[in-house]
Design a protein around this motif. Structure first.
Motif, PDB file in Angstrom:
ATOM      1  N   PRO A 278       0.789  -1.233   0.000  1.00 37.43           N
ATOM      2  CA  PRO A 278       0.000   0.000   0.000  1.00 37.43           C
ATOM      3  C   PRO A 278       0.820   1.281   0.000  1.00 37.43           C
ATOM      4  O   PRO A 278       0.286   2.356  -0.144  1.00 37.43           O
ATOM      5  CB  PRO A 278      -0.802  -0.099   1.301  1.00 37.43           C
ATOM      6  CG  PRO A 278       0.102  -0.876   2.212  1.00 37.43           C
ATOM      7  CD  PRO A 278       0.784  -1.889   1.332  1.00 37.43           C
ATOM      8  N   VAL A 279       2.162   1.153   0.141  1.00 38.37           N
ATOM      9  CA  VAL A 279       2.998   2.350   0.218  1.00 38.37           C
ATOM     10  C   VAL A 279       3.510   2.719  -1.178  1.00 38.37           C
ATOM     11  O   VAL A 279       4.078   1.875  -1.886  1.00 38.37           O
ATOM     12  CB  VAL A 279       4.177   2.145   1.179  1.00 38.37           C
ATOM     13  CG1 VAL A 279       5.069   3.395   1.213  1.00 38.37           C
ATOM     14  CG2 VAL A 279       3.676   1.804   2.575  1.00 38.37           C
ATOM     15  N   PHE A 280       3.296   3.975  -1.551  1.00 34.00           N
ATOM     16  CA  PHE A 280       3.787   4.492  -2.823  1.00 34.00           C
ATOM     17  C   PHE A 280       4.537   5.798  -2.571  1.00 34.00           C
ATOM     18  O   PHE A 280       4.223   6.529  -1.619  1.00 34.00           O
ATOM     19  CB  PHE A 280       2.618   4.793  -3.775  1.00 34.00           C
ATOM     20  CG  PHE A 280       1.822   3.589  -4.195  1.00 34.00           C
ATOM     21  CD1 PHE A 280       2.155   2.876  -5.332  1.00 34.00           C
ATOM     22  CD2 PHE A 280       0.717   3.176  -3.453  1.00 34.00           C
ATOM     23  CE1 PHE A 280       1.418   1.765  -5.717  1.00 34.00           C
ATOM     24  CE2 PHE A 280      -0.026   2.069  -3.838  1.00 34.00           C
ATOM     25  CZ  PHE A 280       0.326   1.360  -4.985  1.00 34.00           C
ATOM     26  N   GLU A 281       5.486   6.109  -3.440  1.00 34.63           N
ATOM     27  CA  GLU A 281       6.041   7.452  -3.422  1.00 34.63           C
ATOM     28  C   GLU A 281       4.927   8.393  -3.888  1.00 34.63           C
ATOM     29  O   GLU A 281       4.268   8.133  -4.901  1.00 34.63           O
ATOM     30  CB  GLU A 281       7.265   7.558  -4.308  1.00 34.63           C
ATOM     31  CG  GLU A 281       7.982   8.878  -4.142  1.00 34.63           C
ATOM     32  CD  GLU A 281       9.343   8.944  -4.822  1.00 34.63           C
ATOM     33  OE1 GLU A 281       9.996   9.994  -4.697  1.00 34.63           O
ATOM     34  OE2 GLU A 281       9.744   7.954  -5.479  1.00 34.63           O
ATOM     35  N   ALA A 282       4.702   9.475  -3.167  1.00 32.55           N
ATOM     36  CA  ALA A 282       3.545  10.322  -3.415  1.00 32.55           C
ATOM     37  C   ALA A 282       3.461  10.823  -4.847  1.00 32.55           C
ATOM     38  O   ALA A 282       2.386  10.885  -5.444  1.00 32.55           O
ATOM     39  CB  ALA A 282       3.552  11.505  -2.431  1.00 32.55           C
ATOM     40  N   LYS A 283       4.602  11.147  -5.432  1.00 37.64           N
ATOM     41  CA  LYS A 283       4.587  11.713  -6.787  1.00 37.64           C
ATOM     42  C   LYS A 283       4.228  10.678  -7.853  1.00 37.64           C
ATOM     43  O   LYS A 283       3.957  11.039  -8.992  1.00 37.64           O
ATOM     44  CB  LYS A 283       5.932  12.365  -7.109  1.00 37.64           C
ATOM     45  CG  LYS A 283       7.111  11.403  -7.193  1.00 37.64           C
ATOM     46  CD  LYS A 283       8.397  12.163  -7.466  1.00 37.64           C
ATOM     47  CE  LYS A 283       9.593  11.214  -7.580  1.00 37.64           C
ATOM     48  NZ  LYS A 283      10.848  11.965  -7.811  1.00 37.64           N
ATOM     49  N   GLU A 284       4.239   9.397  -7.478  1.00 33.91           N
ATOM     50  CA  GLU A 284       3.968   8.331  -8.444  1.00 33.91           C
ATOM     51  C   GLU A 284       2.479   8.026  -8.601  1.00 33.91           C
ATOM     52  O   GLU A 284       2.095   7.308  -9.523  1.00 33.91           O
ATOM     53  CB  GLU A 284       4.691   7.059  -8.039  1.00 33.91           C
ATOM     54  CG  GLU A 284       6.211   7.182  -7.994  1.00 33.91           C
ATOM     55  CD  GLU A 284       6.828   7.463  -9.358  1.00 33.91           C
ATOM     56  OE1 GLU A 284       6.248   7.029 -10.363  1.00 33.91           O
ATOM     57  OE2 GLU A 284       7.865   8.148  -9.389  1.00 33.91           O
ATOM     58  N   VAL A 285       1.632   8.520  -7.694  1.00 32.71           N
ATOM     59  CA  VAL A 285       0.201   8.175  -7.741  1.00 32.71           C
ATOM     60  C   VAL A 285      -0.662   9.422  -7.825  1.00 32.71           C
ATOM     61  O   VAL A 285      -0.310  10.491  -7.306  1.00 32.71           O
ATOM     62  CB  VAL A 285      -0.220   7.323  -6.522  1.00 32.71           C
ATOM     63  CG1 VAL A 285       0.396   5.937  -6.606  1.00 32.71           C
ATOM     64  CG2 VAL A 285       0.162   7.994  -5.210  1.00 32.71           C
ATOM     65  N   GLU A 286      -1.804   9.269  -8.487  1.00 32.72           N
ATOM     66  CA  GLU A 286      -2.792  10.348  -8.566  1.00 32.72           C
ATOM     67  C   GLU A 286      -3.850  10.067  -7.514  1.00 32.72           C
ATOM     68  O   GLU A 286      -4.523   9.026  -7.553  1.00 32.72           O
ATOM     69  CB  GLU A 286      -3.425  10.399  -9.963  1.00 32.72           C
ATOM     70  CG  GLU A 286      -2.425  10.646 -11.091  1.00 32.72           C
ATOM     71  CD  GLU A 286      -1.734  11.979 -10.983  1.00 32.72           C
ATOM     72  OE1 GLU A 286      -2.349  12.928 -10.462  1.00 32.72           O
ATOM     73  OE2 GLU A 286      -0.572  12.068 -11.392  1.00 32.72           O
ATOM     74  N   ILE A 287      -3.992  10.971  -6.560  1.00 30.80           N
ATOM     75  CA  ILE A 287      -4.960  10.745  -5.472  1.00 30.80           C
ATOM     76  C   ILE A 287      -5.865  11.959  -5.305  1.00 30.80           C
ATOM     77  O   ILE A 287      -5.581  13.029  -5.831  1.00 30.80           O
ATOM     78  CB  ILE A 287      -4.256  10.425  -4.141  1.00 30.80           C
ATOM     79  CG1 ILE A 287      -3.277  11.539  -3.741  1.00 30.80           C
ATOM     80  CG2 ILE A 287      -3.546   9.091  -4.222  1.00 30.80           C
ATOM     81  CD1 ILE A 287      -2.641  11.343  -2.400  1.00 30.80           C
TER      82      ILE A 287
END
Length: 262
Positions: free
Chosen positions: A253-262
């Protein structure tokens, strides 16, 4: 440790203890050999006894006691499955599957100044992270009110700053308000909490030019990739499916923030 290198196991775990620690929040210790493979930011899937409940419930790992082979889960009652779990006590058993998820990249923050940011039921994963992380830690916790579950536990591992929605304790607002009021700075952020909080952290990290790793576990349903209820949009195209999607439970569940659109 790369979670993909650890074989997922379904087994029966024994409850060591369980108690209520806040409104609808329960603190559960399980005895299970999964403790040997568990790391901060990972989770396990817990199966209700009720046969009518088809899918397990993903619950984040709050704390690991490898010496005694125990996992601590701190969870909120959110439906029938978690309501059932709350009725069990010492020596009862639960079927569990784990260890699941990729966890936080501890090595990215070693020796740096780090914000550990937890909001609501995103606070529990911060405890094992605080234990594992060898860094200067500012621990920022966001609560609805003065029900400050796990505050004292986390205080053993770093300076804790509190924000409450109703202003009853600490800063009136959220964890980002606590950063501003206390004039804090960091090299890396690691966070778990509700989506509005994570969006604000992503924006802040981009503005400050710092790394941020966020756990999106709040959005999971089954936790094992079966229901496709936790797909998120990613910046890069998946080389298998050729789409800009990832399943939070199997790719996160952990992603680098810049890699995902939220």
């Amino acid at each position: 440790m790369d979670s993909q290198t650890v074989q997922k196991k379904k087994m029966t775990a024994t409850i060591v203890s369980q108690k209520q620690i806040a409104d609808q929040i329960y603190d559960l210790w399980l005895e299970t050999e999964l403790a040997g493979d568990a790391h901060a930011g990972q989770f396990i899937a817990v199966y209700p006894h009720n046969a009518a409940t088809l899918l397990p419930r993903p619950i984040s790992i709050c704390e690991v006691d490898r010496e005694q082979g125990r996992l601590r889960l701190v969870y909120r009652i959110a439906g029938k499955g978690t309501a059932e779990f709350s009725t069990y006590g010492a020596n009862d058993t639960l079927d569990v599957l784990g260890v699941l998820g990729n966890g936080f990249p501890i090595e990215r923050a070693a020796g740096k100044k780090v914000f550990l940011m937890g909001g609501g039921i995103g606070i529990p994963p911060m405890l094992q992270l605080a234990k594992e992380l060898d860094a200067e830690k500012h621990i920022l916790l966001g609560y609805r009110n003065q029900d400050l579950f796990l505050q004292e536990d986390l205080g053993e591992y770093g300076q804790v700053y509190i924000a409450t929605e109703d202003g009853s304790v600490g800063v009136h607002g959220n964890v980002m308000d606590a950063v501003k009021v206390n004039e804090l700075h960091a090299d890396v952020i690691m966070a778990c909490g509700p989506m509005p909080m994570l969006r604000a952290i992503k924006q802040y990290a981009a503005e400050q030019g710092i790394e941020a790793y966020i756990s999106l576990e709040e959005r999971m349903a089954c936790g094992v990739g079966a229901c496709l209820g936790c797909v998120c949009v990613t910046r890069d195209t998946d080389h298998h499916s050729h789409v800009n999607n990832a399943r939070i439970c199997t790719d996160g569940p952990v992603f680098e923030a810049k890699e995902v659109e939220i």
